[in-house]
Design a protein around this motif. Structure first.
Motif, PDB file in Angstrom:
ATOM      1  N   UNK A 117       7.069  13.333   3.892  1.00 18.96           N
ATOM      2  CA  UNK A 117       8.368  12.783   4.256  1.00 18.96           C
ATOM      3  C   UNK A 117       8.662  11.553   3.399  1.00 18.96           C
ATOM      4  N   UNK A 118       9.876  11.002   3.535  1.00 18.89           N
ATOM      5  CA  UNK A 118      10.233   9.815   2.772  1.00 18.89           C
ATOM      6  C   UNK A 118      10.584   8.673   3.720  1.00 18.89           C
ATOM      7  N   UNK A 119      10.450   7.471   3.181  1.00 16.90           N
ATOM      8  CA  UNK A 119      10.786   6.249   3.908  1.00 16.90           C
ATOM      9  C   UNK A 119      12.032   5.661   3.258  1.00 16.90           C
ATOM     10  N   UNK A 120      13.038   5.267   4.031  1.00 16.82           N
ATOM     11  CA  UNK A 120      14.218   4.646   3.403  1.00 16.82           C
ATOM     12  C   UNK A 120      13.806   3.353   2.711  1.00 16.82           C
ATOM     13  N   UNK A 121      14.416   3.095   1.557  1.00 15.74           N
ATOM     14  CA  UNK A 121      14.075   1.866   0.856  1.00 15.74           C
ATOM     15  C   UNK A 121      15.307   1.296   0.185  1.00 15.74           C
ATOM     16  N   UNK A 122      15.153   0.158  -0.465  1.00 15.76           N
ATOM     17  CA  UNK A 122      16.289  -0.609  -0.944  1.00 15.76           C
ATOM     18  C   UNK A 122      17.023   0.090  -2.085  1.00 15.76           C
ATOM     19  N   UNK A 123      16.318   0.872  -2.896  1.00 19.20           N
ATOM     20  CA  UNK A 123      16.956   1.578  -3.999  1.00 19.20           C
ATOM     21  C   UNK A 123      17.193   3.032  -3.630  1.00 19.20           C
ATOM     22  N   UNK A 124      16.130   3.720  -3.249  1.00 20.08           N
ATOM     23  CA  UNK A 124      16.223   5.109  -2.818  1.00 20.08           C
ATOM     24  C   UNK A 124      15.045   5.404  -1.906  1.00 20.08           C
ATOM     25  N   UNK A 125      15.121   6.427  -1.063  1.00 20.83           N
ATOM     26  CA  UNK A 125      13.991   6.763  -0.191  1.00 20.83           C
ATOM     27  C   UNK A 125      12.760   7.128  -1.023  1.00 20.83           C
ATOM     28  N   UNK A 126      11.592   6.740  -0.511  1.00 21.43           N
ATOM     29  CA  UNK A 126      10.351   6.968  -1.232  1.00 21.43           C
ATOM     30  C   UNK A 126       9.310   7.600  -0.311  1.00 21.43           C
ATOM     31  N   UNK A 127       8.459   8.476  -0.849  1.00 21.14           N
ATOM     32  CA  UNK A 127       7.308   8.930  -0.061  1.00 21.14           C
ATOM     33  C   UNK A 127       6.450   7.719   0.321  1.00 21.14           C
ATOM     34  N   UNK A 128       5.770   7.768   1.455  1.00 16.69           N
ATOM     35  CA  UNK A 128       5.003   6.594   1.891  1.00 16.69           C
ATOM     36  C   UNK A 128       3.946   6.147   0.887  1.00 16.69           C
ATOM     37  N   UNK A 129       3.319   7.100   0.173  1.00 17.16           N
ATOM     38  CA  UNK A 129       2.313   6.720  -0.819  1.00 17.16           C
ATOM     39  C   UNK A 129       2.937   5.942  -1.976  1.00 17.16           C
ATOM     40  N   UNK A 130       4.155   6.315  -2.346  1.00 17.86           N
ATOM     41  CA  UNK A 130       4.828   5.614  -3.441  1.00 17.86           C
ATOM     42  C   UNK A 130       5.253   4.220  -2.991  1.00 17.86           C
ATOM     43  N   UNK A 131       5.742   4.094  -1.756  1.00 23.16           N
ATOM     44  CA  UNK A 131       6.114   2.778  -1.250  1.00 23.16           C
ATOM     45  C   UNK A 131       4.880   1.891  -1.120  1.00 23.16           C
ATOM     46  N   UNK A 132       3.742   2.466  -0.730  1.00 28.07           N
ATOM     47  CA  UNK A 132       2.493   1.694  -0.692  1.00 28.07           C
ATOM     48  C   UNK A 132       2.107   1.239  -2.090  1.00 28.07           C
ATOM     49  N   UNK A 133       2.311   2.100  -3.090  1.00 26.50           N
ATOM     50  CA  UNK A 133       2.032   1.718  -4.476  1.00 26.50           C
ATOM     51  C   UNK A 133       2.952   0.583  -4.923  1.00 26.50           C
ATOM     52  N   UNK A 134       4.207   0.624  -4.463  1.00 37.42           N
ATOM     53  CA  UNK A 134       5.130  -0.475  -4.753  1.00 37.42           C
ATOM     54  C   UNK A 134       4.622  -1.776  -4.122  1.00 37.42           C
ATOM     55  N   UNK A 135       4.033  -1.670  -2.930  1.00 37.25           N
ATOM     56  CA  UNK A 135       3.431  -2.849  -2.301  1.00 37.25           C
ATOM     57  C   UNK A 135       2.287  -3.401  -3.127  1.00 37.25           C
ATOM     58  N   UNK A 136       1.502  -2.506  -3.739  1.00 36.71           N
ATOM     59  CA  UNK A 136       0.419  -2.946  -4.614  1.00 36.71           C
ATOM     60  C   UNK A 136       0.979  -3.666  -5.843  1.00 36.71           C
ATOM     61  N   UNK A 137       2.117  -3.195  -6.338  1.00 44.05           N
ATOM     62  CA  UNK A 137       2.767  -3.866  -7.461  1.00 44.05           C
ATOM     63  C   UNK A 137       3.172  -5.282  -7.079  1.00 44.05           C
TER      64      UNK A 137
END
Length: 264
Positions: A117-137
């Motif tokens: 599934x995807x999580x809503x985000x500020x630019x576009x919805x992201x899979x949770x693993x990708x949003x977690x990777x953004x957190x690592x960034x």
């Protein structure tokens, strides 16, 4: 596909690394200026608290996140400061506790989202693993600013794989931040992990190639070092230009870092 629980574990570990950087510093050290103009160590942690709080909300309550996002202005910098400013008056002990709480809450909320599934985000919805990777960034970039302010040397592991993958995934962000059209040319990335393993992305025979160590690649895409100070090489005119504008986050590029700024 990236295993969600693995990337969540990496996110938690990276957060713990930043926690150790600031856990025992003096009150005076919290007020040290960082390389980000106008930001102290306290600003950096306040921003991370706000970021993880929003990410946790997006994963846990998409409707509430949507309401929050609707209240944001078109001024990116104003939004950033509006979310972090309330934390600047906090005593450092309370700030550190909030940092720990929001990191844990975000990691738990992301871990509960089905991987497909995807999580809503500020630019576009992201899979949770990708949003977690953004957190690592976020942790990598702001953690580097803190380390630079404190004169601390960081060590990195192959957990960087998730951040490198995120940097490759968002390769076009530097163009978009400058209202430029990303080129049609295919890119090849050959990035060497801290362990010595080679991580590769893109067609092997692509005419545009970027190579170098993972740590340097992450410093490049978070704009925490100038590319002339890194062991990153580019083959092809588009790849060479990309080194000038690379960033793994949306929003204004900012000033970045100057060549030889950290030569000492």
């Amino acid at each position: 596909m990236t295993d969600l629980q693995d990337v969540i574990a990496a996110l938690v570990a990276d957060g713990d690394d930043i926690d150790r950087l600031v856990a025992n510093i003096s009150d005076a050290a919290w007020s040290l200026p960082t390389p980000a103009p106008g930001w102290t160590v306290k600003h950096q942690i306040a921003h991370l608290i706000a970021t993880f709080k929003i990410a946790g909300l997006a994963a846990r309550d998409p409707k509430a996140f949507g309401a929050l996002a609707a209240r944001l202005s078109d001024d990116f910098d104003a939004n950033v400061h509006a979310t972090l400013n309330p934390y600047l008056s906090e005593p450092t002990v309370a700030l550190l506790e909030k940092f720990r709480y929001e990191r844990a809450a975000a990691a738990d909320a992301l871990a509960q989202v089905p991987a497909d599934q995807v999580v809503p985000w500020l630019v576009r919805p992201l899979p949770p693993a990708v949003l977690a990777s953004a957190g690592m960034m976020e942790l990598f970039g702001h953690g580097q600013d803190i380390a630079d302010a404190l004169g601390a040397r960081r060590t990195h592991t192959d957990r960087l794989a998730y951040l490198v993958g995120f940097g490759v995934r968002t390769w076009e962000f530097g163009y978009l931040a400058r209202d430029l059209t990303p080129p049609d040319a295919e890119f090849r990335f050959e990035i060497t992990a801290p362990s010595g393993r080679l991580w590769t992305y893109g067609p092997e025979l692509a005419g545009q190639k970027v190579t170098g160590p993972a740590v340097d690649f992450c410093l490049l895409v978070t704009r925490r070092r100038h590319h002339l100070d890194l062991a990153i090489t580019a083959t092809g005119p588009e790849a060479r230009y990309w080194l000038e504008i690379a960033q793994a986050y949306r929003g204004p590029a900012g000033e970045g870092r100057a060549p030889s700024q950290f030569a000492a």
